[in-house]
Design a protein around this motif. Structure first.
Motif, PDB file in Angstrom:
ATOM      1  N   MET A 227      -6.410   8.031  -8.187  1.00 20.26           N
ATOM      2  CA  MET A 227      -7.230   6.521  -8.302  1.00 20.26           C
ATOM      3  C   MET A 227      -6.411   5.514  -7.953  1.00 20.26           C
ATOM      4  SD  MET A 227     -10.317   6.574  -9.537  1.00 20.26           S
ATOM      5  CE  MET A 227     -11.463   7.056 -10.525  1.00 20.26           C
ATOM      6  N   GLY A 228      -7.261   4.506  -7.719  1.00 26.47           N
ATOM      7  CA  GLY A 228      -6.362   3.246  -6.871  1.00 26.47           C
ATOM      8  C   GLY A 228      -6.253   2.231  -8.176  1.00 26.47           C
ATOM      9  N   LEU A 229      -6.407   1.057  -7.891  1.00 27.84           N
ATOM     10  CA  LEU A 229      -6.270  -0.155  -8.655  1.00 27.84           C
ATOM     11  C   LEU A 229      -7.182  -0.228  -9.920  1.00 27.84           C
ATOM     12  CD1 LEU A 229      -4.376  -2.537  -8.974  1.00 27.84           C
ATOM     13  CD2 LEU A 229      -6.064  -4.035  -7.581  1.00 27.84           C
ATOM     14  N   GLY A 230      -6.670  -0.016 -11.004  1.00 31.66           N
ATOM     15  CA  GLY A 230      -7.770   0.005 -12.050  1.00 31.66           C
ATOM     16  C   GLY A 230      -8.617   1.158 -12.035  1.00 31.66           C
ATOM     17  N   SER A 231      -9.925   0.767 -12.142  1.00 32.05           N
ATOM     18  CA  SER A 231     -11.134   1.886 -12.098  1.00 32.05           C
ATOM     19  C   SER A 231     -11.652   2.009 -10.962  1.00 32.05           C
ATOM     20  CB  SER A 231     -12.273   1.423 -13.006  1.00 32.05           C
ATOM     21  OG  SER A 231     -12.773   0.315 -12.724  1.00 32.05           O
ATOM     22  N   TYR A 232     -10.926   1.370  -9.763  1.00 31.91           N
ATOM     23  CA  TYR A 232     -11.560   1.379  -8.253  1.00 31.91           C
ATOM     24  C   TYR A 232     -10.997   2.492  -7.638  1.00 31.91           C
ATOM     25  CZ  TYR A 232     -12.998  -3.561  -9.440  1.00 31.91           C
ATOM     26  OH  TYR A 232     -13.404  -4.607 -10.026  1.00 31.91           O
ATOM     27  N   PRO A 233     -11.752   3.314  -6.884  1.00 35.31           N
ATOM     28  CA  PRO A 233     -11.051   4.423  -6.405  1.00 35.31           C
ATOM     29  C   PRO A 233     -10.442   3.679  -5.065  1.00 35.31           C
ATOM     30  CG  PRO A 233     -13.471   4.572  -5.990  1.00 35.31           C
ATOM     31  CD  PRO A 233     -13.206   3.369  -6.998  1.00 35.31           C
ATOM     32  N   GLU A 234      -9.722   4.681  -4.300  1.00 37.12           N
ATOM     33  CA  GLU A 234      -8.781   3.946  -3.386  1.00 37.12           C
ATOM     34  C   GLU A 234      -9.681   3.992  -2.105  1.00 37.12           C
ATOM     35  OE1 GLU A 234      -4.930   5.720  -2.369  1.00 37.12           O
ATOM     36  OE2 GLU A 234      -4.393   5.728  -4.508  1.00 37.12           O
ATOM     37  N   SER A 235     -10.638   4.906  -1.826  1.00 33.34           N
ATOM     38  CA  SER A 235     -11.393   4.806  -0.660  1.00 33.34           C
ATOM     39  C   SER A 235     -12.119   3.633  -0.770  1.00 33.34           C
ATOM     40  CB  SER A 235     -12.302   6.137  -0.537  1.00 33.34           C
ATOM     41  OG  SER A 235     -12.969   6.441  -1.663  1.00 33.34           O
ATOM     42  N   LEU A 236     -12.660   3.246  -1.718  1.00 27.36           N
ATOM     43  CA  LEU A 236     -13.484   1.990  -1.724  1.00 27.36           C
ATOM     44  C   LEU A 236     -12.744   0.592  -1.412  1.00 27.36           C
ATOM     45  CD1 LEU A 236     -16.103   0.559  -2.404  1.00 27.36           C
ATOM     46  CD2 LEU A 236     -15.280   0.406  -4.891  1.00 27.36           C
ATOM     47  N   LEU A 237     -11.388   0.817  -2.097  1.00 23.52           N
ATOM     48  CA  LEU A 237     -10.471  -0.481  -1.758  1.00 23.52           C
ATOM     49  C   LEU A 237     -10.303  -0.355  -0.063  1.00 23.52           C
ATOM     50  CD1 LEU A 237      -8.058  -0.413  -4.766  1.00 23.52           C
ATOM     51  CD2 LEU A 237     -10.080  -1.992  -4.239  1.00 23.52           C
ATOM     52  N   TYR A 238     -10.131   0.706   0.313  1.00 23.17           N
ATOM     53  CA  TYR A 238      -9.657   0.700   1.989  1.00 23.17           C
ATOM     54  C   TYR A 238     -10.978   0.313   2.648  1.00 23.17           C
ATOM     55  CZ  TYR A 238      -5.434   3.563   0.608  1.00 23.17           C
ATOM     56  OH  TYR A 238      -4.203   4.004   0.323  1.00 23.17           O
ATOM     57  N   LEU A 239     -12.022   0.606   2.238  1.00 15.58           N
ATOM     58  CA  LEU A 239     -13.207   0.377   3.102  1.00 15.58           C
ATOM     59  C   LEU A 239     -13.425  -1.407   2.849  1.00 15.58           C
ATOM     60  CD1 LEU A 239     -15.820   0.876   4.543  1.00 15.58           C
ATOM     61  CD2 LEU A 239     -16.933   1.076   2.229  1.00 15.58           C
ATOM     62  N   LEU A 240     -13.215  -1.819   1.649  1.00 21.46           N
ATOM     63  CA  LEU A 240     -13.398  -3.234   1.613  1.00 21.46           C
ATOM     64  C   LEU A 240     -12.363  -4.013   2.561  1.00 21.46           C
ATOM     65  CD1 LEU A 240     -14.140  -3.572  -2.258  1.00 21.46           C
ATOM     66  CD2 LEU A 240     -15.621  -3.735  -0.360  1.00 21.46           C
ATOM     67  N   PHE A 241     -11.168  -3.344   2.449  1.00 14.02           N
ATOM     68  CA  PHE A 241     -10.119  -4.256   3.308  1.00 14.02           C
ATOM     69  C   PHE A 241     -10.426  -4.076   4.665  1.00 14.02           C
ATOM     70  CE2 PHE A 241      -6.990  -3.534  -0.406  1.00 14.02           C
ATOM     71  CZ  PHE A 241      -7.214  -4.809  -0.821  1.00 14.02           C
ATOM     72  N   PHE A 242     -11.012  -3.183   4.991  1.00 16.43           N
ATOM     73  CA  PHE A 242     -11.398  -2.742   6.329  1.00 16.43           C
ATOM     74  C   PHE A 242     -12.420  -3.625   6.828  1.00 16.43           C
ATOM     75  CE2 PHE A 242     -14.157  -0.661   9.520  1.00 16.43           C
ATOM     76  CZ  PHE A 242     -13.001  -0.396  10.675  1.00 16.43           C
ATOM     77  N   LEU A 243     -13.442  -3.617   6.020  1.00 12.74           N
ATOM     78  CA  LEU A 243     -14.686  -4.555   6.354  1.00 12.74           C
ATOM     79  C   LEU A 243     -14.313  -6.150   6.409  1.00 12.74           C
ATOM     80  CD1 LEU A 243     -17.466  -2.839   4.216  1.00 12.74           C
ATOM     81  CD2 LEU A 243     -17.061  -2.908   6.570  1.00 12.74           C
TER      82      LEU A 243
END
Length: 104
Positions: free
Chosen positions: A1-17
């Protein structure tokens, strides 16, 4: 898991976008400034310089702020980042709409 309840793949996608949208803004502004001020190296240099200044100043100020708040609430810096992205999108759209109205 990533930061808090956010999965890492979602965070990577948001940073990429976020990065892709920044580059798109940069290209659009170079085109718009080229139409307004003439297609010169000065208009492209101005856009790149302001882009880099924003990256440097934003990372310094927001980084110091986030370092102090991360220990107490790890999700607060991520939420603030999302608000900043929304504000940047609104400002980018406003500038893109306002620049064609200016005269050379």
């Amino acid at each position: 898991m990533g930061l808090g309840s956010y999965p890492e793949s979602l965070l990577y996608l948001l940073f990429f976008l976020s990065g892709i949208s920044g580059l798109i803004y940069q290209v659009v502004w170079v085109r718009v400034f080229g139409n307004v001020f003439g297609n010169t190296v000065y208009s492209a240099s101005l856009v790149v310089a302001v882009f880099m200044l924003g990256l440097g100043a934003g990372s310094y100020v927001a980084g110091r702020w986030a370092d102090r708040r991360y220990a107490a609430n790890p999700e607060q810096p991520l939420r603030a980042y999302g608000y900043f992205e929304i504000a940047i999108a609104a400002l980018g759209a406003a500038i893109a709409l306002a620049l064609p109205q200016t005269r050379p």
